[in-house]
Motif scaffolding. Structure first.
Motif, PDB file in Angstrom:
ATOM      1  N   LEU A 207      12.833  -3.303  -8.537  1.00 60.53           N
ATOM      2  CA  LEU A 207      12.733  -3.576  -7.303  1.00 60.53           C
ATOM      3  C   LEU A 207      11.359  -4.812  -7.073  1.00 60.53           C
ATOM      4  CD1 LEU A 207      13.212   0.085  -5.867  1.00 60.53           C
ATOM      5  CD2 LEU A 207      14.860  -1.556  -5.537  1.00 60.53           C
ATOM      6  N   ASP A 208      10.148  -4.115  -7.820  1.00 61.84           N
ATOM      7  CA  ASP A 208       9.490  -6.099  -7.682  1.00 61.84           C
ATOM      8  C   ASP A 208       9.021  -6.009  -8.695  1.00 61.84           C
ATOM      9  OD1 ASP A 208       7.041  -6.238  -6.901  1.00 61.84           O
ATOM     10  OD2 ASP A 208       5.974  -5.223  -5.316  1.00 61.84           O
ATOM     11  N   PRO A 209       9.667  -7.199  -9.761  1.00 63.75           N
ATOM     12  CA  PRO A 209       9.448  -7.941 -10.812  1.00 63.75           C
ATOM     13  C   PRO A 209       8.233  -8.242 -10.145  1.00 63.75           C
ATOM     14  CG  PRO A 209      11.294  -8.680  -9.418  1.00 63.75           C
ATOM     15  CD  PRO A 209      10.799  -7.825  -8.653  1.00 63.75           C
ATOM     16  N   GLN A 210       7.811  -8.994  -9.423  1.00 63.74           N
ATOM     17  CA  GLN A 210       6.870  -9.439  -9.073  1.00 63.74           C
ATOM     18  C   GLN A 210       5.165  -8.833  -9.531  1.00 63.74           C
ATOM     19  OE1 GLN A 210       6.026 -11.826  -4.932  1.00 63.74           O
ATOM     20  NE2 GLN A 210       4.354 -12.826  -6.009  1.00 63.74           N
TER      21      GLN A 210
ATOM     22  N   ARG B  68       5.826   6.068  -7.224  1.00 63.41           N
ATOM     23  CA  ARG B  68       6.447   6.834  -7.804  1.00 63.41           C
ATOM     24  C   ARG B  68       7.070   7.749  -6.816  1.00 63.41           C
ATOM     25  NH1 ARG B  68       2.368  10.426 -11.428  1.00 63.41           N
ATOM     26  NH2 ARG B  68       1.665   9.593 -12.827  1.00 63.41           N
ATOM     27  N   LEU B  69       6.987   8.088  -5.307  1.00 65.75           N
ATOM     28  CA  LEU B  69       7.661   8.277  -4.701  1.00 65.75           C
ATOM     29  C   LEU B  69       8.474   7.414  -3.662  1.00 65.75           C
ATOM     30  CD1 LEU B  69       5.187  10.558  -2.824  1.00 65.75           C
ATOM     31  CD2 LEU B  69       6.750  11.773  -4.292  1.00 65.75           C
ATOM     32  N   LEU B  70       8.272   6.276  -3.229  1.00 62.13           N
ATOM     33  CA  LEU B  70       8.679   4.968  -2.903  1.00 62.13           C
ATOM     34  C   LEU B  70      10.062   4.661  -3.653  1.00 62.13           C
ATOM     35  CD1 LEU B  70       5.617   3.090  -0.986  1.00 62.13           C
ATOM     36  CD2 LEU B  70       6.833   5.045  -0.454  1.00 62.13           C
ATOM     37  N   ALA B  71      10.039   4.314  -5.203  1.00 64.55           N
ATOM     38  CA  ALA B  71      11.375   3.864  -6.054  1.00 64.55           C
ATOM     39  C   ALA B  71      12.406   5.151  -6.066  1.00 64.55           C
ATOM     40  CB  ALA B  71      10.651   3.729  -7.100  1.00 64.55           C
TER      41      ALA B  71
ATOM     42  N   THR C 193       8.434  -4.397   0.805  1.00 64.04           N
ATOM     43  CA  THR C 193       8.412  -5.633  -0.737  1.00 64.04           C
ATOM     44  C   THR C 193       9.288  -4.949  -1.242  1.00 64.04           C
ATOM     45  OG1 THR C 193       6.316  -5.731   0.094  1.00 64.04           O
ATOM     46  CG2 THR C 193       7.206  -5.913  -2.572  1.00 64.04           C
ATOM     47  N   LEU C 194       9.640  -3.375  -1.392  1.00 66.81           N
ATOM     48  CA  LEU C 194      10.740  -2.868  -2.480  1.00 66.81           C
ATOM     49  C   LEU C 194      11.986  -2.783  -2.196  1.00 66.81           C
ATOM     50  CD1 LEU C 194       8.762   0.369  -3.349  1.00 66.81           C
ATOM     51  CD2 LEU C 194       9.635  -1.524  -4.962  1.00 66.81           C
ATOM     52  N   ALA C 195      11.861  -3.066  -0.215  1.00 67.47           N
ATOM     53  CA  ALA C 195      13.500  -3.212   0.218  1.00 67.47           C
ATOM     54  C   ALA C 195      13.883  -4.969   0.373  1.00 67.47           C
ATOM     55  CB  ALA C 195      13.572  -2.592   1.732  1.00 67.47           C
TER      56      ALA C 195
END
Length: 388
Positions: free
Chosen positions: A274-277, A292-295, A383-385
């Motif tokens: 989701l966030d390779p950067q 841990r929660l958001l992913a 960011t994750l979305a």
């Protein structure tokens, strides 16, 4: 007769020391022969693997295609070699190699007795490969049951794996997972190759035995050790496989509980995707923080309208990307203006101007802790979305 016996029998027939490789050029067996052992042969025996140069020469001189033995001439000071492919039902199962006598005749290399010995070796290697495949499939089934079975099954399988030595006994056990492809569709074949390479790499630097399998397109590796973020990153980088990612779970004291580490490793793998950067190609559970929660949220389904109104307004203005980055840096630094300015390499007056602009757009008081928490979390979700 054992493979060693067959190899020794062939060596006795031709009067020369023999080395037998499998189809992947790993040393399977070698004969015992009196007299001086040439340096090249000794190096192969000690390394248990044929050199890359030797593999290239076998291909170059057609030993993998020829029906009989092929002479590879003197190259770079190395002695000439006779190489013959070993086959079973038409398929190459390995190779036999030896240094010929100076007066050896070409017809002697393919004498009926020698061909018969090579045929026996080819059949033996085919049986050996089949046994290894069966054994690997059995271990994979047990590993899957350990990770996905009920509590009773996990207890039974963990006890069986440890008693049989299929995984080394340890004070901790952890899981690493590997994938190639996007979140929705993973390449199972590539993931299987990645986990095989990873196990081979780990085996070359550690003496303890690990477990491996592929479940739903994701490679799973259970190790009798902890997973460190740097070691996992080094491992992925050493595999040289485009698009490969890895995730690591935290250790468990008992093998029976390692399914919990696998769950964490999957969440870490998802965070890396989701966030390779932020993470690069790998992530470890212990380093995730709030992710841990958001992913675990269905962020792929989220739209801009799912974000708090203030963040929506901020991301939609013309300078929204820069202002969002400034706000996130400010919140990351605990609302410390001086430290934030250093992080962004800007003057504090510039930062204060941007913060005033942000307050105006989001319509909230940045000194309010609850507001800061909401904004910080919303920016991370955005960011994750991939909404910013």
């Amino acid at each position: 007769m054992t493979i060693d016996g067959r190899v020794q029998d062939l060596a006795d027939r031709i009067g020369r020391p023999v080395i037998v490789f499998d189809a992947d050029f790993n040393v399977v067996a070698f004969s015992v022969h009196e007299g001086e052992v040439d340096t090249a042969r000794l190096s192969i025996i000690l390394s248990r693997k044929g050199s890359e140069r030797a593999k290239a020469l076998i291909k170059e001189h057609g030993a993998d295609r020829a029906p009989g033995a092929v002479l590879i001439p003197v190259i770079g000071g190395a002695p000439p070699r006779v190489v013959a492919a070993l086959r079973y039902q038409g398929q190459v199962t390995g190779y036999v190699s030896y240094v010929p006598d100076a007066d050896e005749r070409a017809e002697d290399r393919d004498a009926p007795a020698v061909q018969e010995a090579r045929a026996e070796l080819g059949a033996h290697l085919a049986a050996r490969a089949a046994e290894e495949r069966d054994g690997a499939e059995r271990v994979a089934r047990l590993t899957t049951r350990l990770l996905e079975g009920d509590a009773h099954q996990r207890e039974m399988v963990a006890d069986r794996l440890l008693k049989s030595g299929l995984i080394s006994s340890s004070t901790v056990y952890s899981v690493m997972v590997f994938a190639v492809g996007d979140l929705e569709s993973r390449d199972a074949a590539a993931s299987r190759l990645i986990v095989e390479r990873a196990l081979s790499r780990i085996s070359s630097i550690a003496s303890r035995t690990s477990l491996r399998t592929v479940i739903d397109g994701t490679g799973v590796l259970i190790i009798p050790d902890e997973v460190s973020s740097q070691r996992l990153l080094d491992l992925i980088n050493s595999l040289w496989f485009p698009g490969a990612r890895g995730g690591g779970g935290s250790p468990r004291a008992r093998l029976v509980d390692v399914h919990e580490s696998r769950r964490e490793a999957h969440i870490a793998l998802r965070a890396a995707a989701l966030d390779p950067q932020r993470y690069g190609p790998t992530a470890v559970w212990d380093d995730l923080g709030i992710d841990r929660l958001l992913a675990q949220l269905p962020v792929e389904q989220m739209t801009m309208k799912d974000l708090p109104d203030g963040i929506q307004h901020l991301l939609r203005v013309s300078s929204g990307a820069d202002l969002a980055a400034t706000l996130e840096a400010y919140l990351d630094n605990g609302a410390d203006a001086q430290r934030t300015a250093r992080t962004l390499h800007i003057h504090r007056s510039t930062l204060y101007y941007r913060l005033d602009r942000i307050r105006e757009i989001v319509g909230a008081d940045l000194s309010d802790g609850r507001v800061r928490r909401e904004l910080h979390t919303a920016l991370r979700v955005a960011t994750l979305a991939r909404l910013r």
